[in-house]
Design an enzyme around this catalytic site. Structure first.
Site, PDB file in Angstrom:
ATOM      1  N   SER A 224      22.460  43.852  33.564  1.00 50.26           N
ATOM      2  CA  SER A 224      22.097  44.479  34.433  1.00 50.26           C
ATOM      3  C   SER A 224      21.437  45.409  34.212  1.00 50.26           C
ATOM      4  O   SER A 224      19.370  45.336  35.389  1.00 50.26           O
ATOM      5  CB  SER A 224      22.596  45.519  35.434  1.00 50.26           C
ATOM      6  OG  SER A 224      23.348  46.384  34.467  1.00 50.26           O
ATOM      7  N   HIS A 252      26.560  40.096  37.518  1.00 49.72           N
ATOM      8  CA  HIS A 252      25.363  39.594  37.856  1.00 49.72           C
ATOM      9  C   HIS A 252      25.387  38.159  37.248  1.00 49.72           C
ATOM     10  O   HIS A 252      24.450  37.740  37.869  1.00 49.72           O
ATOM     11  CB  HIS A 252      24.162  40.640  36.614  1.00 49.72           C
ATOM     12  CG  HIS A 252      23.984  41.771  37.053  1.00 49.72           C
ATOM     13  ND1 HIS A 252      22.644  41.789  38.791  1.00 49.72           N
ATOM     14  CD2 HIS A 252      24.482  42.691  37.031  1.00 49.72           C
ATOM     15  CE1 HIS A 252      23.361  43.638  38.818  1.00 49.72           C
ATOM     16  NE2 HIS A 252      24.297  43.748  37.403  1.00 49.72           N
ATOM     17  N   LYS A 283      27.254  41.793  44.787  1.00 41.98           N
ATOM     18  CA  LYS A 283      26.339  41.163  44.666  1.00 41.98           C
ATOM     19  C   LYS A 283      25.913  39.506  45.062  1.00 41.98           C
ATOM     20  O   LYS A 283      25.835  39.152  46.708  1.00 41.98           O
ATOM     21  CB  LYS A 283      26.214  41.447  43.127  1.00 41.98           C
ATOM     22  CG  LYS A 283      26.280  42.872  42.413  1.00 41.98           C
ATOM     23  CD  LYS A 283      26.006  42.524  41.664  1.00 41.98           C
ATOM     24  CE  LYS A 283      26.043  43.635  40.744  1.00 41.98           C
ATOM     25  NZ  LYS A 283      25.915  45.717  40.994  1.00 41.98           N
TER      26      LYS A 283
HETATM   27  C1  PLP Z   1      27.445  45.175  35.069  1.00 38.75           C
HETATM   28  C2  PLP Z   1      28.147  45.925  36.638  1.00 38.75           C
HETATM   29  N1  PLP Z   1      28.826  46.008  36.640  1.00 38.75           N
HETATM   30  C3  PLP Z   1      30.063  46.896  37.291  1.00 38.75           C
HETATM   31  C4  PLP Z   1      28.956  47.587  38.251  1.00 38.75           C
HETATM   32  C5  PLP Z   1      29.111  48.437  39.336  1.00 38.75           C
HETATM   33  O1  PLP Z   1      29.741  47.337  40.549  1.00 38.75           O
HETATM   34  P1  PLP Z   1      29.947  47.593  41.628  1.00 38.75           P
HETATM   35  O2  PLP Z   1      28.256  47.620  42.465  1.00 38.75           O
HETATM   36  O3  PLP Z   1      30.746  47.064  43.373  1.00 38.75           O
HETATM   37  O4  PLP Z   1      30.672  48.795  42.308  1.00 38.75           O
HETATM   38  C6  PLP Z   1      27.309  46.840  38.122  1.00 38.75           C
HETATM   39  C7  PLP Z   1      26.580  47.942  39.488  1.00 38.75           C
HETATM   40  O5  PLP Z   1      25.839  47.513  39.363  1.00 38.75           O
HETATM   41  C8  PLP Z   1      27.193  46.345  37.296  1.00 38.75           C
HETATM   42  O6  PLP Z   1      25.319  46.471  36.751  1.00 38.75           O
END
Ligand code: PLP
Length: 430
Positions: A224, A252, A283
């Site tokens: 991310s 992602h 997402k």
């Molecule tokens: C790599 C990654 N894992 C987990 C999450 C957490 O996701 P959530 O928005 O569903 O809490 C994110 C959120 O941006 C993320 O980028």
């Protein structure tokens, strides 16, 4: 009566607050919600001087660009903030499904049937046939025996790692892993050993030095922070060589990579090898929620140990219904992925031609390095004024000297959107 142009309209049904709802307007006079001077002073004193100075400086520069209030967003890829229509690159709606009529329709039908919330943890009564349907769909998509749903992707990672990563465990974690992974490891009390971003050699070196420990390796399919990809096959082979379980976060990558958008692990042909996949519904799947996909035995362990499943309310059924519908559309959504990747290519090419630094991005997450948090805030504020919404990624998301604007390109953007937005970004940063 206060000026209706400037006063905030209060819904007439808020009758519990008569002093606010008088005439239907709040005129800005102190209400019970305004803190006493002593209370405000205690709060200010608690914030350390450095943070205080920073906030003052950001406000003076009129550059505070976080927490934008999105007023209207009925059209994918766009938003209105403070009256200005924005081309929106600050949402992870990669396939543009958050406004798709079938996704929205599925959610409305689920609310009609199950209400707004079950007001209960999954363990106690928050689980419905719509949750079951989504679990089965995800399990089939990712070729895993079982799936466990969580109320967010953050909770899925915290729940998984705090359940598995006990003090007898060493977790070898890519340096760029998301905060939810780090927080879960900390909560479980495991030893945390970061390895250099995407360095399989460094990973092997650490694993070799820990022969008598229980070992977990955690990576993201697409990172991310920088928008680059993990070398999944090498990571899995190295993990197993040293007796570690391998966990991949598909937040992602699901919907974005692989055959039928089945993710980075599917793209690496490693669904049978990766031990645990985690992901989010927030997402490509245009909802809110998270999941873990793995073997039945591991899923049972997680169900009984993951604290967010025991001590927090379940994912609402409507969110599960929206994600199921979005997943079905995504699996057949070659045209959406084609548009997504074509938009990504156009943005990357325009930035490259303008000499902007997009770090190591190879995916629809495109960072543009600015190199200082104030300049990053200022650039994001100026872009918002011009109608381009981007995320200022600053500490604690990244180190200060790596502060950047981060764009999430989606299938909902038209090429006109992309050309207009990139021209503004190049102008502001040039
Ligand atoms: C790599 C990654 N894992 C987990 C999450 C957490 O996701 P959530 O928005 O569903 O809490 C994110 C959120 O941006 C993320 O980028």
């Amino acid at each position: 009566m206060p000026n209706p142009e400037t006063a905030t309209k209060i819904a007439p049904e808020i009758s519990g607050f008569p002093e606010l709802a008088k005439d239907g307007y709040w005129d800005g006079r102190p209400s019970r919600g305004t803190p006493s001077e002593a209370k405000a002073a205690r709060a200010s004193a608690y914030v350390d001087d450095e943070l205080q100075r920073e906030l003052v400086a950001v406000r003076r520069a009129n550059a505070y660009a976080l927490f934008p209030e999105v007023e209207v967003d009925a059209v994918g890829g766009h938003a209105t903030v403070e009256g200005v229509r924005q081309i929106n690159f600050a949402q992870n709606d990669y396939l543009g499904l958050s406004t798709h009529r079938h996704v929205v329709g599925a959610m409305k039908a689920a609310i009609d049937r199950y209400g707004s919330s079950r007001c209960s943890s999954p363990l106690a009564g928050g689980y419905t046939p719509l949750h079951r349907e989504l679990e089965l769909l995800l399990a089939r998509t990712l070729e895993q025996e079982a799936v466990v749903l969580f109320a967010s992707g953050y909770q899925a990672n915290v729940g998984l790692l705090s359940a598995l990563a006990d003090p007898d465990t060493t977790v070898v974690s890519d340096l760029f892993n998301h905060a939810s992974i780090i927080d879960g490891i900390r909560l479980g009390g495991a030893e945390l050993r970061p390895f250099k971003h995407n360095s399989v050699d460094h990973l092997a070196q650490i694993l070799k030095s820990r022969p008598s420990r229980r070992l977990l390796v955690v990576v993201e399919g697409v990172y991310s922070a920088d928008g680059d990809r993990a070398p999944i096959q090498e990571i899995v082979a190295t993990s197993h060589k040293y007796g570690a379980l391998c966990i991949v976060d598909e937040a992602h990558s699901l919907g974005v990579l692989g055959p039928h958008g089945r993710g980075a692990v599917a793209d690496a042909d490693a669904l049978a090898d990766v031990d645990i996949l985690t992901g989010t519904l927030s997402k490509s799947l245009a909802s809110v929620g998270g999941f873990i996909a793995t073997t039945s035995a591991m899923a049972d362990l997680i169900r009984h140990r993951a604290r967010p499943l025991i001590f927090s309310a379940s994912l609402p059924a409507a969110q599960a219904a929206a994600a199921s519908e979005a997943l079905k559309i995504s699996l057949e959504g070659l045209h959406l992925r084609t548009r997504l990747w074509s938009n990504k290519g156009l943005v990357a090419q325009r930035f490259r031609a303008a000499g902007l630094d997009t770090l190591t991005s190879t995916t629809p997450i495109i960072p543009v390095l600015v190199g200082d948090k104030f300049r990053t805030f200022q650039a994001a504020s100026e872009l918002r004024r011009r109608g381009v919404l981007v995320c200022p990624a600053v500490p604690p998301m990244v180190q200060n000297h790596l502060s950047r604007l981060r764009l999430h390109v989606t299938a909902a953007h038209s090429s006109d959107d992309v050309l207009a937005a990139t021209a503004e970004i190049i102008d502001v940063l040039g």
